[in-house]
Design an enzyme around this catalytic site. Structure first.
Site, mmCIF file in Angstrom:
data_model
loop_
_atom_site.group_PDB
_atom_site.id
_atom_site.type_symbol
_atom_site.label_atom_id
_atom_site.label_comp_id
_atom_site.label_asym_id
_atom_site.label_seq_id
_atom_site.Cartn_x
_atom_site.Cartn_y
_atom_site.Cartn_z
ATOM 1 N N ARG A 1 17.140 -1.520 89.913
ATOM 2 C CA ARG A 1 17.401 0.238 88.197
ATOM 3 C C ARG A 1 16.980 0.964 88.765
ATOM 4 N NH1 ARG A 1 18.978 -3.388 87.569
ATOM 5 N NH2 ARG A 1 18.933 -4.965 86.019
ATOM 6 N N GLU B 1 14.110 2.267 80.041
ATOM 7 C CA GLU B 1 15.418 2.460 80.843
ATOM 8 C C GLU B 1 16.410 3.797 80.117
ATOM 9 O OE1 GLU B 1 18.660 -0.083 82.506
ATOM 10 O OE2 GLU B 1 17.111 -0.776 81.566
ATOM 11 N N SER C 1 18.926 -2.415 76.819
ATOM 12 C CA SER C 1 17.833 -2.914 77.107
ATOM 13 C C SER C 1 17.465 -1.737 77.308
ATOM 14 C CB SER C 1 18.334 -3.176 78.571
ATOM 15 O OG SER C 1 18.527 -4.986 78.405
#
Length: 351
Positions: free
Chosen positions: A160, A343, A239
């Site tokens: 990520r 995130e 998420s």
């Protein structure tokens, strides 16, 4: 190029949250994108780049500057080589590659947002990451004032993360190029255990790419991870937290906390993450810390379908969302000694 003033930004995000921008510019060509960026940089005006808005948390006060929405279009397929304009809708592009019988990104179906955002986050799900198929990223470099082409190895992809996320004020992604696989209509080898179970195959097997895509879409929909205007469980950024990656020492301490809280015989999810590190599940941590599906009594709550998604139930503010996020972070830290990291990108606010 469209220009609006005091423009609402909430409708441009999947959270449907955030105040207005002083100025909103909608660019439909690469030249328009570059011109808008150069204008903002030349005048010293703060600049916010918006693609699909699926990874943004914008403060209730909005953005005092120029918001640039990248709405470029372009889908070019040459054999197994694919080039996408940054503004292409990602999930539509995935569908088109599967229809063409190509493999490599079929398990990334249903992920909201634009193609240009995928290398920034190194978007991944169900055993695939875009870093596995990206060959080049074309971007405007705000430092040099030039358009640059970065090969995969120059993008510094990790979990990520990427060079673009590391230097968010430097690069504006214009185009993304991929090398896909012609496996006779079959998918790439299935890597994710949940996907394999849903498909009724073993990890490493191949299935028809269309079947893999459809299965992933069903799995995502069951977790509220496919956009649906009528379903508040999808008014989210997917998420909200990344899965923690722990050093060997941190992981041992974590296991001790799990034992103390949950007793013998309870083993948290654990996946090798290289260099002796272990990745565990943020969703598991959240759930076991007491924040179960549907948690919350206000307008921002945990999804009723997935503990990892924070949602706007229709009347939330950004501050409502952040209060819930902070509660979850503090609760997981108190329970397990692990600090969750958000995130989505925050604009004008922070946890």
């Amino acid at each position: 190029m469209q220009e609006l003033h005091d423009a609402p930004l909430a409708p441009l995000t999947t959270f449907r949250l955030g105040g207005p921008a002083t100025r909103l510019v909608v660019a439909t060509t690469d030249d328009e994108v570059i011109a808008a960026v150069r204008e903002a940089d030349g005048s010293g005006t703060p600049l916010l780049i918006i693609g699909g808005g699926s990874n943004l948390v914008i403060g209730d006060k909005g953005f005092d500057g120029t918001a640039l929405r990248i709405a470029t279009r372009g889908f070019a397929l040459d054999g197994t080589r694919l080039e996408l304009a940054a503004g292409e809708v990602w999930t539509d592009a995935v569908a088109r590659t599967v229809e063409a019988g190509l493999a490599g990104i079929e398990c990334l179906a249903g992920i909201p947002g634009s193609a240009g955002a995928t290398p920034i986050q190194n978007v991944g799900a169900y055993g695939q990451e875009v870093s596995g198929t990206i060959t080049e990223v074309v971007a405007y470099d705000r430092v040099t004032g030039q358009t640059v082409t970065l090969a995969n190895e120059e993008c510094a992809f990790s979990y990520r993360h990427s060079r673009f996320k590391e230097h968010p004020e430097r690069y504006v992604v214009l185009r993304v190029r991929f090398a896909l696989e012609d496996a006779g209509g079959l998918s790439a080898p299935v890597k994710y255990a949940e996907t394999a179970r849903a498909l009724g195959v073993e990890v490493g097997d191949r299935v028809p790419a269309a079947h893999a895509r459809e299965t992933v879409l069903r799995l995502r929909a069951g977790k509220g991870m496919v956009l649906d205007p009528e379903d508040h469980d999808t008014w989210s950024a997917g998420s909200f937290f990344t899965n923690p990656i722990l050093t060997a020492a941190e992981y041992e301490t974590f296991l001790g906390r799990v034992h103390d809280r949950l007793g013998d015989g309870v083993a948290p999810p654990a996946y090798p993450a290289g260099d002796g590190r272990t990745k565990t599940s943020a969703a598991w941590l959240i759930d076991r810390a007491g924040f179960t599906k549907g948690y919350g009594s206000g307008p921002a709550r945990i999804s009723t379908k997935h503990a990892l998604a924070l949602t706007n139930r229709g009347e939330a503010t950004t501050e409502d969302l952040l209060a819930l996020a902070r509660e979850v972070v503090a609760g997981v830290r108190d329970a397990f000694g692990v600090t969750l990291v958000n995130e989505p990108v925050t604009v004008g606010v922070s946890l």
